[in-house]
Design an enzyme around this catalytic site. Sequence first.
Site, short mmCIF file in Angstrom:
data_model
loop_
_atom_site.label_atom_id
_atom_site.label_comp_id
_atom_site.label_asym_id
_atom_site.label_seq_id
_atom_site.Cartn_x
_atom_site.Cartn_y
_atom_site.Cartn_z
N LEU A 1 0.82 -1.21 0.00
CA LEU A 1 0.00 0.00 0.00
C LEU A 1 0.85 1.26 0.00
CD1 LEU A 1 -2.94 -0.78 2.47
CD2 LEU A 1 -2.95 -0.80 -0.01
N CYS A 2 1.93 1.22 -0.79
CA CYS A 2 2.73 2.43 -0.88
C CYS A 2 3.01 2.74 -2.35
CB CYS A 2 4.00 2.33 -0.07
SG CYS A 2 4.92 0.83 -0.33
N GLY A 3 1.99 2.60 -3.18
CA GLY A 3 2.10 2.97 -4.58
C GLY A 3 3.13 2.12 -5.31
#
Lengths: 286, 139
Positions: A87-89
């Site tokens: 969930l960090c691109g």
Amino acid sequence: MAGAKEIRTKIASIKNTQKITKAMEMVAASKMRKAQERMLATRPYAEKIHTVVTHLSHAHPEYHHPYLQEREAKRVGLIIISTDRGLCGGLNINLFKSVVTAMKEWSEAGLEIDLTLIGTKSNAFFKRLGGNILSTATHLGDAPSIVELIGTVKVMLDAYEAGSIDRLYLAHNEFENTMSQHPQVKQLIPVAGESDEQLQTHWDYIYEPDSVPVMDSLMIRYIESLVYQGVVENVACEQAARMVAMKSATDNAGDLIDELQLIYNKARQAAITQEISEIVSGAAAV
Amino acid sequence: MAMTLHVDIVSAEEEIYSDTATMVFAPAEMGEVGIAPRHTPLLTRLKPGEVRVQNQEGEELSFFVSGGMLEVQPHVVTVLADTAIRAHDLDEAQAMEAKERAEHMLADNTADIDYAKAQAELAQSMAQLAAIKKLRKKS
């Protein structure tokens, strides 16, 4: 009444998701601030040890440390620092992309590669794809301590001293600002000697007890501090990237809710119109 | 004015002390050393112990270090403090652990990397990200 109820539940569920992403964004923002502070706190040590190493490479000691010597490369070591969580691109994917490009170049040049992986994401990636992995470290947390890295780095340093690898590289994300992080692959060993004009004088330290053990421990600490800095910087990148990713997720959820609200209103109006026309036509029939 | 030297005590994780002093004492490997201004350049390892700094007001400040390095230049003293007790056996044990983790993880893995596969997968992920970005711009 075509699916008005379903649309309403959908809006409610997206609103819940939006709350979560909003919360994650705020958590990442505060963690990022702390990570940035930590990144700044590690800088003095790194600068000081860099100065000492630069002095050393100019001080003409009788003993030339192996880390300062260039040798013909047959096998290279690569330390890859990734995040533990998702969930960090595209942070990890961008890093892996430049790593794979570099690795492909090396293997085309006939070099073999040994890997050290830091972070669960790189573990998962290379577990799936293969690769000669010497050591790993995961779950370092938001405030990594250098103790947890000593063993992991030592495996690579031992391999270098034993001659099984001839160069050591470090791959991690570089923190530029909140909006941009760049993956980079840089060389750790041999330590690139910088030519500093001010340091051209011929002088040397007194070594106690002897130059060999002193330089050994200094060089080990130097490499460790570089890796540690990479890890700390990567944490800051992770939080920044997560903050941006979660912000856009929250915005997207908002857009979706607006759209659905519009559809819901239309459906509701259509249902009312239909009801009225049914009543009117029913009355006309009587 | 008394002669002074600049003292920096730093650990890998943070800066501990940075100021001028008249005298510094450190637990070097060969015994405690006292460093006054204009000391000859010296590089030595530190044992776990106390680093004492006498500042200009004549106060003595003490810091505990669990080992590290001491670098002395005529007017600058740098203490590169370790945050952990370092011993050869301890480092060795940690290295073994890191290796074991890797072996454990690799229980069912091959040493050859399928670059084509890796790049294909990455390209796919990149394309996904690009598509998401484009979609976002449109809306």
